[in-house]
Design a protein around this motif. Structure first.
Motif, short mmCIF file in Angstrom:
data_model
loop_
_atom_site.label_atom_id
_atom_site.label_comp_id
_atom_site.label_asym_id
_atom_site.label_seq_id
_atom_site.Cartn_x
_atom_site.Cartn_y
_atom_site.Cartn_z
N ARG A 33 3.20 -2.97 -28.17
CA ARG A 33 3.43 -1.96 -26.43
C ARG A 33 4.23 -3.09 -25.70
O ARG A 33 4.11 -4.24 -25.86
CB ARG A 33 2.09 -2.03 -25.80
CG ARG A 33 1.02 -1.18 -26.50
CD ARG A 33 -0.62 -0.79 -25.99
NE ARG A 33 0.14 -0.35 -24.71
CZ ARG A 33 -0.71 -0.20 -24.14
NH1 ARG A 33 -2.55 -0.34 -24.34
NH2 ARG A 33 -0.81 1.16 -22.61
N THR A 34 5.24 -1.99 -24.94
CA THR A 34 5.95 -2.75 -24.15
C THR A 34 6.15 -3.14 -23.03
O THR A 34 4.53 -2.53 -21.81
CB THR A 34 6.63 -1.69 -23.59
OG1 THR A 34 8.51 -1.51 -25.21
CG2 THR A 34 8.14 -2.54 -22.78
N VAL A 35 5.99 -5.04 -22.31
CA VAL A 35 5.37 -4.89 -21.55
C VAL A 35 6.72 -5.74 -20.25
O VAL A 35 7.76 -5.60 -20.21
CB VAL A 35 4.98 -6.53 -21.90
CG1 VAL A 35 3.98 -7.72 -20.33
CG2 VAL A 35 3.60 -6.19 -22.38
N ASN A 36 6.92 -4.38 -19.18
CA ASN A 36 7.44 -5.20 -18.11
C ASN A 36 6.88 -5.30 -17.05
O ASN A 36 6.56 -4.24 -15.85
CB ASN A 36 8.24 -3.69 -17.92
CG ASN A 36 9.87 -4.29 -17.15
OD1 ASN A 36 9.44 -5.77 -16.19
ND2 ASN A 36 10.85 -3.49 -16.88
N SER A 37 5.97 -6.71 -16.67
CA SER A 37 5.04 -6.76 -15.09
C SER A 37 5.65 -7.32 -14.34
O SER A 37 6.80 -8.33 -14.75
CB SER A 37 3.88 -7.23 -16.14
OG SER A 37 3.63 -6.09 -16.43
N ARG A 38 5.96 -7.32 -13.27
CA ARG A 38 5.73 -8.24 -12.30
C ARG A 38 4.63 -8.99 -11.62
O ARG A 38 4.42 -8.16 -10.54
CB ARG A 38 7.16 -7.60 -11.00
CG ARG A 38 7.37 -8.75 -9.68
CD ARG A 38 8.22 -7.36 -8.86
NE ARG A 38 9.16 -8.17 -8.16
CZ ARG A 38 8.47 -9.21 -6.47
NH1 ARG A 38 7.74 -8.58 -6.82
NH2 ARG A 38 9.10 -9.69 -6.16
N PHE A 39 4.93 -10.28 -11.57
CA PHE A 39 4.02 -10.76 -10.71
C PHE A 39 4.73 -11.26 -9.13
O PHE A 39 5.59 -12.75 -9.38
CB PHE A 39 3.45 -11.74 -11.38
CG PHE A 39 2.85 -11.25 -12.69
CD1 PHE A 39 1.51 -11.19 -12.59
CD2 PHE A 39 3.38 -11.14 -13.55
CE1 PHE A 39 0.88 -11.14 -13.78
CE2 PHE A 39 2.37 -10.18 -14.65
CZ PHE A 39 1.35 -10.57 -15.19
#
Length: 135
Positions: free
Chosen positions: A100-106
């Motif tokens: 699954r594609t991950v594109n997360s901002r923290f």
């Protein structure tokens, strides 16, 4: 009550499933407009293949425990978050987690974001009061 998210159906000591594939890149900035530090974590079939993180085993454990819930949160009611500021750091995580594609901002802009960061601190870097490894 813990402010660290829990994975549904997994105990606190749950590790990676043997079929887990991870290919993540972390782009970390400590200050707005500051230099970007880039780290990689690659795991195939639950085994570390490549990492530029200080503690890849801890990063794999954190991603295995919290990744599904943090990277792919289920819709729900709005969360009430404490209005506290933890610092200007920002981390952007991209790649794949089990296909699954991950594109997360923290970030550290409020209590909910600080809890997300702390859950994945071995991947993102430690913050004040966290127990994760520093990058």
């Amino acid at each position: 009550m813990s402010d660290t998210p829990a994975s549904p159906g997994r105990g606190p000591d749950a590790g990676l499933h043997p079929d887990t594939d991870i290919e993540l890149t972390v782009a970390l900035t400590h200050t707005p407009g500051g230099p970007e530090h880039v780290f990689a974590l690659v795991c195939r079939s639950g085994q570390l293949v490549e990492s530029t993180l200080p503690d890849p085993a801890a990063a794999i454990a954190a991603v295995g425990r919290f990744g599904e819930r943090i990277f792919f949160p289920e819709p729900g009611p709005p969360k009430l978050c404490t209005q506290q500021y933890g610092g200007p750091q920002v981390a952007v995580v991209t790649g794949t987690f089990n296909g699954r594609t991950v594109n997360s901002r923290f970030s550290l802009t409020d209590g909910c974001e600080i809890a997300r960061w702390r859950a994945l601190s071995p991947l993102l870097g430690g913050v004040a009061g966290s127990t994760g490894g520093a990058i």
